[in-house]
Design an enzyme around this catalytic site. Structure first.
Site, PDB file in Angstrom:
ATOM      1  N   ARG A  88       1.047  -1.217  -0.158  1.00 21.72           N
ATOM      2  CA  ARG A  88      -0.035  -0.015  -0.005  1.00 21.72           C
ATOM      3  C   ARG A  88       0.924   1.200   0.104  1.00 21.72           C
ATOM      4  NH1 ARG A  88      -2.565  -3.877  -0.976  1.00 21.72           N
ATOM      5  NH2 ARG A  88      -4.813  -4.377  -0.856  1.00 21.72           N
ATOM      6  N   GLU A  91       1.849   1.630  -3.733  1.00 19.22           N
ATOM      7  CA  GLU A  91       0.761   2.388  -4.071  1.00 19.22           C
ATOM      8  C   GLU A  91       0.434   3.834  -4.082  1.00 19.22           C
ATOM      9  OE1 GLU A  91      -2.754  -0.466  -4.395  1.00 19.22           O
ATOM     10  OE2 GLU A  91      -3.940   1.451  -3.899  1.00 19.22           O
ATOM     11  N   SER A 114      13.780  15.242   3.189  1.00 14.00           N
ATOM     12  CA  SER A 114      14.781  14.177   3.298  1.00 14.00           C
ATOM     13  C   SER A 114      14.157  12.968   4.113  1.00 14.00           C
ATOM     14  CB  SER A 114      15.775  14.836   4.649  1.00 14.00           C
ATOM     15  OG  SER A 114      16.545  13.867   4.845  1.00 14.00           O
TER      16      SER A 114
END
Lengths: 147, 147, 147, 147, 147, 147, 147, 147, 147, 147
Positions: A88, A91, A114
């Site tokens: 996920r 995604e 960062s």
């Protein structure tokens, strides 16, 4: 991610002792996600922190030193992770990567967030329609240097 | 990500008008990251929201309807993104994916954080040592169903 | 790397005018490699710098603005570059990556060399046995934050 | 990079003895990065150099000979490295590869910087705003031969 | 390999004129394989050579200059070539790569055969059992530099 | 290329005995590169040849038979080799593949150079400017059959 | 496989004329699969064959010449084909590749079945339980040459 | 293809006994290629067939049962096989895949040749110009179902 | 999946007319998912079905014929789909592929579920806790043939 | 999918005992596919369910606890599965993915079918023309949240 033998031992001890990451957070005085990162050999602790971790897990102090060495980080085995929970996050980057880039550039100019000077926290947000996972990332903005 | 022609037109109009995502947030009444996702064709708006967006950008209302169609999402061109800002999110998943998984399972059991019933916000945290990017993800926890 | 149309135009103008990157360095007051990065749309200039570049190349000032927008960076077309000059930098990382990592960690602790707060210079070192290419990279050391 | 058993033994001995690469530089009379490359089996030493290294690490001289054999070089495990420190060098090539190519060709003509007749040094540049990592690469320019 | 437009034009002119690479070898005074490499934009000629090539093909002299620019080399489209003739060279490397490496190191020590200071010739060896293709590669041996 | 155990044993024996591939060439009456290919299990010998090889290396004759079995060939571990010496042959195919194809088709018509009815030799060409590696490949031309 | 424009035109003409590959087999005197290979630019015809093909399709004779040029072969777009009919041949190689290798080596010794001196035919085998596709491949056995 | 331990044992026994696949064909009453597929764990036998195979190889009957379990099929290690004999089948699909598809669709309509209801045979065709390998594939045509 | 121009036109007409796949199901007398597959050029209709589809969409009958040609199927652009809805089917195969294989083999023996003699239906299952998507796949079991 | 040792032991015990997944379904009171998923370490059971499973297989109760830990899911070894049975599910997604997406969006709006709040069942549908495999997937529809 082939878990290193060190990680295996620490996780087995943690399971056997029934200690949670949250318990370790209280003992070590650092966030539980960071401690999990040390245990998974993705972050390095100093000797004092490492000793607290291994002692809490009921292991010998000699196991602390390896946790202080900068590890070879990353390397989930498949390039694109297949575990649904981890996927996920891939995604999210695929779907929201460009919008995030646009919003961050608009707010900060050319540069990046960062991933080193960076913190990551997880919280449970209770909700009658189903509890929610709150993941907070906070990284220093690094503007591109010109030269 | 090959920007679709629709995205190209909306971004050009936004640049020409000098409108920010934050301005759009005020006009549409939705978060700026979500609006950016609509413009990048990663999320779909309803007709009212879409009309507000295209009108604010000074475009004809006929451009609103395409923003309501569920798009083919994702597909940054290289599988692993090369843009440094977007890559950092891939790195975070590579480095912190397993620790996150461990902490989430400990707090919630077996399941995932939804990337659909999900919100994503970006904020600027001012800091004398250098401003910070705060990215907040909040997704419903979905426990694995047994059957 | 599919050169964007902007890059195509700037390079064609540069070729037609017979201006070198070194000439541009004197005109703009920035290092030639950085200027090349702006022209290849890998770095963003401010309007003044951009105007100097396009003017020096004999182009209209309206071409300056696009050079100020944070670009989608990276994306050499094949994941592993096939151009022999560029490939050598991939080879250096493959062969010397681990030794470099070991030496840097020993000198600085756990962290990385920033590729953002970073400069990159190329110099010709004359040598009777064959001139040498000197590439100097200098990036801020970023220690991993604990939290 | 699956560390060979030889590398494992040398690194363990180095850790146990508390010797740094810089110490080895003084003992062997070669740059520390090159010595690290020998230890990681990416470069081959002659027998005298190899003997100095293994002796300094407190190991038997019989371990010197394997360090003189030309190794199978490269092969970081994932094609694109996931370790953040090493990845930055991949990113530099992705982002600055084309500009570097343009500047080198302009200065030298068609050819490449050798990665074989090549040196690589790391230095710490102290800086009140944060120390910097200086990486210097210096390779012979090899012009393309015509025939 | 998407043939550039320049290559397309040169090949079309060559086909129309019925000139062979061997004819070009006599006109230009360079090996036919090298000339083919210039035409495929894998090698760069000097202006005199380039002019001879385009003139021999009956093209305007203005087409000579692009052949003098160092090209972005390589990039056959599929990473592993599917054309059977070209694939055989990949197969040779897969099957004979390690034996070649062993023999070259034994004869020369640690280093490589340059692919830059390098020549490549093709000859037809007549043979009653079926003609043979003789491919001769000759590259400078580059020993690894120590530093 | 994960060296098979057989290869490991043969190479260790060869190293211990201090025998070169050139010595084996004289003993077996076959080219040293072919012998190296047998040892690396990329080619199969007949029993007589295999016996000569293992005997010359001081090994028991029972090790000869495995060298007569047609091996599973190829499979350098990374698809694109990272060892610099072997990579150069991949680079040659990437850069010179299309020109070679054009020249071979012009000389021979549609077909390929066989990599099976094929020989491969390496020679050292002494040169005051630096010795050269001469690699000679000679394969039967196979014209495409029509049916 | 991005169909070349030539292939597009030939297929459109074939569709318009309602000619089958079997009809072309009778006209050209070559097998229909080979003719299909010429039309898909995977095989090259001689001028007489090519003229017969284009004439049969009702096209101008000037379209014959391109069919005589050795094409860049292969390159189905995804490395592993996704079209179910074509994929089955990939599956056959994945599942039966090793057994085939074992049987062929046992019958013929070390070598390969040529894919160049090779014919490929398709026939319909009527069967009350469902017709069957008979694919016959016949290639010259090429023994590995020793040298 | 990492040969399973079962396959290893069966092949070793077969080699030791000096039995060919053709011998097994006579004993088992099934085609030798199918038997090879069972031995390589790509096909499953019934207990009677399996018992005949292991008995013929001089092994204990307890080794028969594993040959009856549906195996995890496929998985040659590199996605694109590097063994030259097996690769040729990949090449055939790359080069002749589209023509085959066109011819099969023309003869049968939309559908595929089954690789399950499928037979595969190898024969040696003697030929004075060099023996030929005849590979016959015969699969049921499966028309696409409409619903 | 780069939508073909035909698909583009059909979808645009469908959107303009406001016709749903369910409407088409009633008009054509075939399941809506199959009709969607025809429109996306993954299945081929007969002329009568195709004519009903294009007529229902208000298009000229000449658009029917292309829908009857067996298409080149598959080829979603990224090998692993990034669209979240489509990805879930890849995830199901990754997570449940082996269990499914085990259960199917136990129920049916060695063989597969056909994806050709196959139907696929989608239904909406209303549920107060949130509606559910019911996907029903039904394919003929094909047992492996022995020969 | 490298079967974990736990999976190996459970499957061996199941084979030895001759228990089917259907038997386990009756004992545990959960669907056989879900139980197979627990055994393959793709799903996690609670302690009671796990104890029932290991007891039914005749194993010690201490083997139950590992089955309650959320596993690292997925990771079939090749990215695209080569086993024909599992591949068909990949093919279904490649061929029918876009039509499914279109039909689901039309029925439900923008969102996905959950693969977490999800059930998967397999049934044998007897059919005189050949039995059929019925796979039923039923997942909660998750609409994209706006924010």
């Amino acid at each position: 991610m082939a878990r290193s033998k060190i990680t295996e031992k620490l996780l087995a001890a943690k399971q056997a002792k029934g200690i949670t990451f949250e318990d370790l957070e209280k003992i070590v005085g650092r966030d539980e996600t960071w401690i999990a990162s040390v245990i998974y050999r993705q972050a390095s602790a100093d000797l004092e922190e490492a000793t607290k971790i291994v002692t809490a897990l009921g292991l010998s102090e000699s196991m602390a030193e390896p946790l202080t060495i900068p590890p070879l980080k990353g390397s989930l085995e498949p390039t694109i992770p297949t575990d649904p929970l981890i996927y996920r996050f891939y995604e999210i980057m695929q779907v929201y990567g460009m919008p995030l880039k646009a919003v961050i550039h608009e707010k900060f100019g050319d540069g990046i967030m960062s991933a080193i000077d960076f913190t990551l926290e997880v919280e449970k947000v209770e909700d009658p329609k189903g509890d929610r996972v709150q993941v907070s990332m906070c990284g220093k903005f690094l503007p591109y240097k010109k030269w």
